[in-house]
Write a protein that holds these residues in place. Sequence first.
Motif, PDB file in Angstrom:
ATOM      1  N   MET A   1       1.728  -3.945 -12.415  1.00  0.00           N
ATOM      2  CA  MET A   1       0.639  -3.402 -11.625  1.00  0.00           C
ATOM      3  C   MET A   1       1.226  -2.711 -10.403  1.00  0.00           C
ATOM      4  O   MET A   1       2.265  -3.116  -9.895  1.00  0.00           O
ATOM      5  CB  MET A   1      -0.301  -4.513 -11.180  1.00  0.00           C
ATOM      6  CG  MET A   1      -1.018  -5.202 -12.317  1.00  0.00           C
ATOM      7  SD  MET A   1      -1.948  -6.644 -11.774  1.00  0.00           S
ATOM      8  CE  MET A   1      -0.665  -7.691 -11.163  1.00  0.00           C
ATOM      9  N   LYS A   2       0.532  -1.689  -9.936  1.00  0.00           N
ATOM     10  CA  LYS A   2       0.997  -0.911  -8.796  1.00  0.00           C
ATOM     11  C   LYS A   2      -0.140  -0.732  -7.790  1.00  0.00           C
ATOM     12  O   LYS A   2      -1.312  -0.730  -8.159  1.00  0.00           O
ATOM     13  CB  LYS A   2       1.453   0.477  -9.244  1.00  0.00           C
ATOM     14  CG  LYS A   2       2.517   0.496 -10.300  1.00  0.00           C
ATOM     15  CD  LYS A   2       3.886   0.384  -9.701  1.00  0.00           C
ATOM     16  CE  LYS A   2       4.950   0.810 -10.679  1.00  0.00           C
ATOM     17  NZ  LYS A   2       5.682  -0.202 -11.308  1.00  0.00           N
ATOM     18  N   LEU A   3       0.244  -0.576  -6.529  1.00  0.00           N
ATOM     19  CA  LEU A   3      -0.698  -0.198  -5.481  1.00  0.00           C
ATOM     20  C   LEU A   3      -0.341   1.214  -5.068  1.00  0.00           C
ATOM     21  O   LEU A   3       0.762   1.471  -4.578  1.00  0.00           O
ATOM     22  CB  LEU A   3      -0.610  -1.137  -4.275  1.00  0.00           C
ATOM     23  CG  LEU A   3      -1.540  -0.778  -3.111  1.00  0.00           C
ATOM     24  CD1 LEU A   3      -3.004  -0.914  -3.529  1.00  0.00           C
ATOM     25  CD2 LEU A   3      -1.260  -1.662  -1.912  1.00  0.00           C
ATOM     26  N   ALA A  64      -5.475  -0.059  -6.663  1.00  0.00           N
ATOM     27  CA  ALA A  64      -4.651  -0.955  -7.474  1.00  0.00           C
ATOM     28  C   ALA A  64      -4.859  -0.577  -8.933  1.00  0.00           C
ATOM     29  O   ALA A  64      -5.997  -0.507  -9.405  1.00  0.00           O
ATOM     30  CB  ALA A  64      -5.039  -2.407  -7.226  1.00  0.00           C
ATOM     31  N   VAL A  65      -3.766  -0.314  -9.650  1.00  0.00           N
ATOM     32  CA  VAL A  65      -3.865   0.140 -11.034  1.00  0.00           C
ATOM     33  C   VAL A  65      -2.829  -0.554 -11.910  1.00  0.00           C
ATOM     34  O   VAL A  65      -1.825  -1.062 -11.415  1.00  0.00           O
ATOM     35  CB  VAL A  65      -3.668   1.672 -11.154  1.00  0.00           C
ATOM     36  CG1 VAL A  65      -4.775   2.414 -10.458  1.00  0.00           C
ATOM     37  CG2 VAL A  65      -2.324   2.107 -10.642  1.00  0.00           C
ATOM     38  N   GLU A  98       0.829  -9.823  -7.834  1.00  0.00           N
ATOM     39  CA  GLU A  98      -0.322 -10.517  -8.412  1.00  0.00           C
ATOM     40  C   GLU A  98      -1.607  -9.976  -7.806  1.00  0.00           C
ATOM     41  O   GLU A  98      -1.633  -9.566  -6.653  1.00  0.00           O
ATOM     42  CB  GLU A  98      -0.230 -12.017  -8.139  1.00  0.00           C
ATOM     43  CG  GLU A  98      -1.283 -12.846  -8.830  1.00  0.00           C
ATOM     44  CD  GLU A  98      -1.183 -12.803 -10.346  1.00  0.00           C
ATOM     45  OE1 GLU A  98      -1.960 -12.055 -10.961  1.00  0.00           O
ATOM     46  OE2 GLU A  98      -0.332 -13.504 -10.893  1.00  0.00           O
ATOM     47  N   VAL A  99      -2.660  -9.959  -8.595  1.00  0.00           N
ATOM     48  CA  VAL A  99      -3.996  -9.594  -8.139  1.00  0.00           C
ATOM     49  C   VAL A  99      -4.935 -10.698  -8.595  1.00  0.00           C
ATOM     50  O   VAL A  99      -4.862 -11.144  -9.749  1.00  0.00           O
ATOM     51  CB  VAL A  99      -4.450  -8.233  -8.723  1.00  0.00           C
ATOM     52  CG1 VAL A  99      -5.879  -7.925  -8.317  1.00  0.00           C
ATOM     53  CG2 VAL A  99      -3.519  -7.126  -8.293  1.00  0.00           C
ATOM     54  N   ASN A 109      -4.078  -7.778 -14.607  1.00  0.00           N
ATOM     55  CA  ASN A 109      -4.814  -6.553 -14.932  1.00  0.00           C
ATOM     56  C   ASN A 109      -6.320  -6.784 -15.079  1.00  0.00           C
ATOM     57  O   ASN A 109      -7.117  -5.883 -14.827  1.00  0.00           O
ATOM     58  CB  ASN A 109      -4.257  -5.918 -16.209  1.00  0.00           C
ATOM     59  CG  ASN A 109      -2.965  -5.176 -15.966  1.00  0.00           C
ATOM     60  OD1 ASN A 109      -2.750  -4.630 -14.889  1.00  0.00           O
ATOM     61  ND2 ASN A 109      -2.109  -5.148 -16.961  1.00  0.00           N
ATOM     62  N   GLN A 110      -6.724  -7.976 -15.495  1.00  0.00           N
ATOM     63  CA  GLN A 110      -8.151  -8.262 -15.632  1.00  0.00           C
ATOM     64  C   GLN A 110      -8.858  -8.264 -14.271  1.00  0.00           C
ATOM     65  O   GLN A 110     -10.040  -8.009 -14.177  1.00  0.00           O
ATOM     66  CB  GLN A 110      -8.381  -9.629 -16.315  1.00  0.00           C
ATOM     67  CG  GLN A 110      -8.020  -9.670 -17.772  1.00  0.00           C
ATOM     68  CD  GLN A 110      -6.517  -9.797 -17.983  1.00  0.00           C
ATOM     69  OE1 GLN A 110      -5.828 -10.387 -17.159  1.00  0.00           O
ATOM     70  NE2 GLN A 110      -6.020  -9.245 -19.073  1.00  0.00           N
ATOM     71  N   ALA A 111      -8.121  -8.547 -13.210  1.00  0.00           N
ATOM     72  CA  ALA A 111      -8.698  -8.578 -11.868  1.00  0.00           C
ATOM     73  C   ALA A 111      -8.833  -7.186 -11.255  1.00  0.00           C
ATOM     74  O   ALA A 111      -9.577  -7.001 -10.304  1.00  0.00           O
ATOM     75  CB  ALA A 111      -7.869  -9.467 -10.948  1.00  0.00           C
ATOM     76  N   ILE A 112      -8.119  -6.235 -11.809  1.00  0.00           N
ATOM     77  CA  ILE A 112      -8.203  -4.872 -11.297  1.00  0.00           C
ATOM     78  C   ILE A 112      -9.457  -4.280 -11.837  1.00  0.00           C
ATOM     79  O   ILE A 112     -10.283  -3.718 -11.401  1.00  0.00           O
ATOM     80  CB  ILE A 112      -6.981  -4.020 -11.708  1.00  0.00           C
ATOM     81  CG1 ILE A 112      -5.721  -4.606 -11.117  1.00  0.00           C
ATOM     82  CG2 ILE A 112      -7.151  -2.588 -11.237  1.00  0.00           C
ATOM     83  CD1 ILE A 112      -4.466  -3.896 -11.535  1.00  0.00           C
TER      84      ILE A 112
END
Length: 112
Positions: A1-3, A64-65, A98-99, A109-112
């Motif tokens: 994941m990236k910001l 966030a992606v 982590e997100v 990724n589910q939280a994004i």
Amino acid sequence: MKLVTAVIKPFKLDDVRECLSDIGISGLTVTEVKGFGRQKGHTELYRGAEYVVDFLPKVKVEVAVSDDLCQQVVEAIVKAANTGKIGDGKIFITVLEEVIRIRTGETGNQAI
């Protein structure tokens, strides 16, 4: 994941939001900020006195992606925010460890 963090000219915000929406980005954070780079600010006249405005108004957009969407997001921001003039802004990409979605407890990724 990236910001993906982009600092852009304020009047380009709607264009950037539209472009991101077109590629399926449904959430972002926007902050009004001030800063300068090569643009260096400018001089203004107020009540007969001249003064220098060093910090220019900008907008910081944070998205966030997942890793696979990162390049599309960067390309969309560059396309929408580009005026071809000095002060168009910058894009920073950082790794997200982590997100966590507070409401549901989803992570990654589910939280994004």
